[in-house]
Design a protein around this motif. Structure first.
Motif, PDB file in Angstrom:
ATOM      1  N   TYR B  92       0.849  -1.188   0.000  1.00 45.49           N
ATOM      2  CA  TYR B  92       0.000   0.000   0.000  1.00 45.49           C
ATOM      3  C   TYR B  92       0.889   1.244   0.000  1.00 45.49           C
ATOM      4  O   TYR B  92       1.839   1.349   0.778  1.00 45.49           O
ATOM      5  CB  TYR B  92      -0.910   0.016   1.224  1.00 45.49           C
ATOM      6  CG  TYR B  92      -1.942  -1.092   1.201  1.00 45.49           C
ATOM      7  CD1 TYR B  92      -1.643  -2.353   1.721  1.00 45.49           C
ATOM      8  CD2 TYR B  92      -3.201  -0.895   0.635  1.00 45.49           C
ATOM      9  CE1 TYR B  92      -2.571  -3.387   1.674  1.00 45.49           C
ATOM     10  CE2 TYR B  92      -4.133  -1.920   0.587  1.00 45.49           C
ATOM     11  CZ  TYR B  92      -3.807  -3.164   1.108  1.00 45.49           C
ATOM     12  OH  TYR B  92      -4.733  -4.178   1.058  1.00 45.49           O
ATOM     13  N   ILE B  93       0.576   2.181  -0.878  1.00 46.52           N
ATOM     14  CA  ILE B  93       1.394   3.390  -1.024  1.00 46.52           C
ATOM     15  C   ILE B  93       0.492   4.620  -0.954  1.00 46.52           C
ATOM     16  O   ILE B  93      -0.580   4.642  -1.562  1.00 46.52           O
ATOM     17  CB  ILE B  93       2.143   3.417  -2.374  1.00 46.52           C
ATOM     18  CG1 ILE B  93       2.952   2.134  -2.577  1.00 46.52           C
ATOM     19  CG2 ILE B  93       3.063   4.625  -2.457  1.00 46.52           C
ATOM     20  CD1 ILE B  93       3.605   2.062  -3.949  1.00 46.52           C
ATOM     21  N   CYS B  94       0.949   5.624  -0.222  1.00 44.71           N
ATOM     22  CA  CYS B  94       0.217   6.882  -0.180  1.00 44.71           C
ATOM     23  C   CYS B  94       0.995   7.942  -0.951  1.00 44.71           C
ATOM     24  O   CYS B  94       2.205   7.826  -1.155  1.00 44.71           O
ATOM     25  CB  CYS B  94      -0.023   7.342   1.247  1.00 44.71           C
ATOM     26  SG  CYS B  94       1.462   7.929   2.094  1.00 44.71           S
ATOM     27  N   SER B  95       0.279   8.952  -1.407  1.00 45.09           N
ATOM     28  CA  SER B  95       0.940  10.124  -1.972  1.00 45.09           C
ATOM     29  C   SER B  95       0.183  11.363  -1.537  1.00 45.09           C
ATOM     30  O   SER B  95      -0.996  11.289  -1.166  1.00 45.09           O
ATOM     31  CB  SER B  95       1.029  10.041  -3.497  1.00 45.09           C
ATOM     32  OG  SER B  95      -0.234  10.223  -4.082  1.00 45.09           O
ATOM     33  N   ALA B  96       0.852  12.491  -1.575  1.00 41.64           N
ATOM     34  CA  ALA B  96       0.263  13.725  -1.080  1.00 41.64           C
ATOM     35  C   ALA B  96       0.617  14.879  -2.007  1.00 41.64           C
ATOM     36  O   ALA B  96       1.698  14.924  -2.582  1.00 41.64           O
ATOM     37  CB  ALA B  96       0.758  14.016   0.336  1.00 41.64           C
ATOM     38  N   ARG B  97      -0.328  15.798  -2.104  1.00 42.50           N
ATOM     39  CA  ARG B  97      -0.126  16.967  -2.954  1.00 42.50           C
ATOM     40  C   ARG B  97      -0.621  18.199  -2.212  1.00 42.50           C
ATOM     41  O   ARG B  97      -1.639  18.126  -1.513  1.00 42.50           O
ATOM     42  CB  ARG B  97      -0.890  16.780  -4.263  1.00 42.50           C
ATOM     43  CG  ARG B  97      -0.715  17.890  -5.277  1.00 42.50           C
ATOM     44  CD  ARG B  97      -1.296  17.465  -6.614  1.00 42.50           C
ATOM     45  NE  ARG B  97      -2.691  17.092  -6.512  1.00 42.50           N
ATOM     46  CZ  ARG B  97      -3.711  17.941  -6.512  1.00 42.50           C
ATOM     47  NH1 ARG B  97      -3.476  19.230  -6.612  1.00 42.50           N
ATOM     48  NH2 ARG B  97      -4.965  17.515  -6.439  1.00 42.50           N
ATOM     49  N   ASP B  98       0.092  19.313  -2.380  1.00 46.22           N
ATOM     50  CA  ASP B  98      -0.391  20.531  -1.736  1.00 46.22           C
ATOM     51  C   ASP B  98      -1.266  21.313  -2.702  1.00 46.22           C
ATOM     52  O   ASP B  98      -1.346  21.006  -3.889  1.00 46.22           O
ATOM     53  CB  ASP B  98       0.759  21.391  -1.211  1.00 46.22           C
ATOM     54  CG  ASP B  98       1.692  21.859  -2.324  1.00 46.22           C
ATOM     55  OD1 ASP B  98       2.708  22.481  -2.006  1.00 46.22           O
ATOM     56  OD2 ASP B  98       1.410  21.594  -3.508  1.00 46.22           O
TER      57      ASP B  98
END
Lengths: 114, 115
Positions: B92-98
């Motif tokens: 499982y992989i998360c990613s984030a963006r502003d």
């Protein structure tokens, strides 16, 4: 809807040889395009991205890619392969509007032969 | 570059138990976070998109009651796999963006094994 096709699930080149990983996309709007690299049991690291402007994009580790709208392609190249380049490479597309969800290609495993 | 920290990097749990995975943005405010699932030798499959302070939007075919996503702050999102079964074993992989950013930054991934 957007989609990405990476031609070749596995590419093998000799150390020092040219690396070419192919990516074609489908998008109803001008897309953002990305190349990511993944090493075993790790997350993704961004190599380069195209949003607007110059169509030849330079990234980290000597990689570059060219956005060709007429061919709907965004192929990744590196003039001279290094052993450390062995990894899984993913091309991705996103819609600049809205949530900007990434749609990934199937991935290409790059093997470098000594 | 921006850093996203995902924890734990691997976890083994028994069938029927729940597992929580954390995803933190360390040096930026993550207005949007994404959770992916990756099967061996396959690409990343988007599970859900979450915006801070609102309910997550799940992709078709993803059970929202099984994969609980919470994005209560601008720096933290969690994925809880409830009543885990062996078929939930995956990476499982998360990613984030502003806000306004064109790039999403990825965590290191979590290898979940359900026995």
């Amino acid at each position: 809807a957007q989609s990405v096709t990476q031609l070749g699930s596995h590419v093998s080149v000799s150390e020092g040889a040219l690396v070419l990983l192919r990516c074609n996309y489908s998008s109803s709007v001008p897309p953002y395009l990305f190349w990511y690299v993944q090493y075993p049991n790790q997350g993704l690291q961004l190599l380069l991205k195209y949003t607007t402007g110059a169509t030849l994009v330079k990234g980290i580790n000597g990689f570059e890619a060219e956005f060709k709208k007429s061919e709907t392609s965004f192929h990744l190249t590196k003039p001279s392969a290094h052993m450390s380049d062995a990894a899984e490479y993913f091309c991705a597309v996103s819609d600049p509007q809205g949530a900007q969800k990434l749609v990934f290609g199937q991935g290409t495993r790059l093997t470098i032969n000594p | 570059g921006a850093v996203v920290s995902q924890h734990p990097s691997w976890v083994i749990c028994k069938s029927g138990t729940s597992v929580k995975i954390e995803c933190r943005s360390l040096d930026f405010q993550a207005t949007t976070m994404f959770w992916y699932r990756q099967f061996p030798k396959q690409s990343l499959m988007l599970m859900a998109t979450s915006n801070e302070g609102s309910k997550a939007t799940y992709e078709q075919g993803v059970e929202k009651d099984k994969f609980l996503i919470n994005h209560a702050s601008l720096t933290l999102s969690t994925l809880t796999v409830t009543s885990a079964h062996p078929e939930d074993s995956s990476f499982y992989i998360c990613s984030a963006r502003d806000w306004g950013g064109s790039e999403a930054f990825f965590g290191q991934g979590t290898r979940l094994t359900v026995v």
